[in-house]
Design an enzyme around this catalytic site. Sequence first.
Site, PDB file in Angstrom:
ATOM      1  N   LEU A  32       0.132   4.021   7.337  1.00  0.00           N
ATOM      2  CA  LEU A  32       1.204   3.040   7.336  1.00  0.00           C
ATOM      3  C   LEU A  32       0.671   1.758   6.710  1.00  0.00           C
ATOM      4  O   LEU A  32      -0.496   1.417   6.881  1.00  0.00           O
ATOM      5  CB  LEU A  32       1.669   2.744   8.771  1.00  0.00           C
ATOM      6  CG  LEU A  32       2.489   3.829   9.477  1.00  0.00           C
ATOM      7  CD1 LEU A  32       2.606   3.498  10.962  1.00  0.00           C
ATOM      8  CD2 LEU A  32       3.868   3.965   8.857  1.00  0.00           C
ATOM      9  N   ASP A  33       1.534   1.044   6.001  1.00  0.00           N
ATOM     10  CA  ASP A  33       1.146  -0.241   5.430  1.00  0.00           C
ATOM     11  C   ASP A  33       0.756  -1.212   6.550  1.00  0.00           C
ATOM     12  O   ASP A  33       1.230  -1.067   7.686  1.00  0.00           O
ATOM     13  CB  ASP A  33       2.314  -0.853   4.652  1.00  0.00           C
ATOM     14  CG  ASP A  33       2.690  -0.034   3.436  1.00  0.00           C
ATOM     15  OD1 ASP A  33       1.817   0.669   2.905  1.00  0.00           O
ATOM     16  OD2 ASP A  33       3.861  -0.112   3.008  1.00  0.00           O
ATOM     17  N   PRO A  34      -0.076  -2.212   6.241  1.00  0.00           N
ATOM     18  CA  PRO A  34      -0.401  -3.220   7.254  1.00  0.00           C
ATOM     19  C   PRO A  34       0.839  -3.856   7.888  1.00  0.00           C
ATOM     20  O   PRO A  34       0.852  -4.124   9.090  1.00  0.00           O
ATOM     21  CB  PRO A  34      -1.220  -4.253   6.461  1.00  0.00           C
ATOM     22  CG  PRO A  34      -1.875  -3.438   5.386  1.00  0.00           C
ATOM     23  CD  PRO A  34      -0.855  -2.403   4.999  1.00  0.00           C
ATOM     24  N   ALA A  36       3.624  -2.455   8.482  1.00  0.00           N
ATOM     25  CA  ALA A  36       4.382  -1.483   9.265  1.00  0.00           C
ATOM     26  C   ALA A  36       3.811  -1.275  10.667  1.00  0.00           C
ATOM     27  O   ALA A  36       2.630  -1.493  10.922  1.00  0.00           O
ATOM     28  CB  ALA A  36       4.435  -0.148   8.527  1.00  0.00           C
TER      29      ALA A  36
END
Length: 290
Positions: A32-34, A36
């Site tokens: 997951l992106d930071p 998210a």
Amino acid sequence: MLDKPPGITSNSALQQVKRLFGAKKVGHTGSLDPLATGVLPLCFGEATKFSQFLLNADKRYKVDALLGISTKSGDSEGEICKERPCDHIQHGDVEQVLTRYRGEIEQIPSMFSAVKSNGQPLYRLARQGLEVPREPRSVKIFKNELISFDSPKFSLDIHCSKGTYVRTLIADIGEDLKCGAHVTALRRICAGPFDENRAVTIDQIIEACRDNRSDELLLPTWSGVKEWPAVYVAGSVAYNVRHGQPVRINEAPLEGWVRLCETDGDAEEKFLGVGEVLSDGRVAPRRMIA
């Protein structure tokens, strides 16, 4: 199953959990992106053998977005590259555009994605100010519903196949509306068979470790493939399966992947691994517990 907090990478979250459990081998099942939050299944020890199957699983997200501003990364952490008026956009305009982003669609991966070009993740090239050509990819959007609209903000409920980039989806929707858009918040609420109801925070893990009850947070090794059909083996057939030999099982499905379980009298069944049904009807072991 971790409920990833915002502001850190998936690998950073994994390393924290690894230290808390004192585990030697841990892997995640799709980063997951930071920015998210949400469901990040972590596999320990032998369970890492089955992480690839969760990488291929469908995902579900709740995403908040903002109209009128496009950013280089497609989210609020990126540099603003364009601002356009969006006061004229109505609820119905968004609904109409969403119909174009259901079913099978083509996406061009963002330069801030983990897709690799000549062995380098695109996001590393993007941070150097570089941009390279990317081929469009086919993904499936099973559900893309408008949860709320309060211009310039809107929220979507998205159920999609592996490889779908939600930031790209929002950016494309914004371009179709001719005003641009970017992600302001993203939460993964489901990854394959796992949903947020069973996810635990890092603080909950710290508390459980302090109270010597961290094992209560662990799910069975077969949890990631629990929705697969199970086939049961015993005796010499189980022996052959454990040694990697394809076997014929009368109750096996005609095709696809299965969970392989050993039965021994009244004893509780034992998960052996996963197998694949061959064209001749035999079941071939593919990934087995040591």
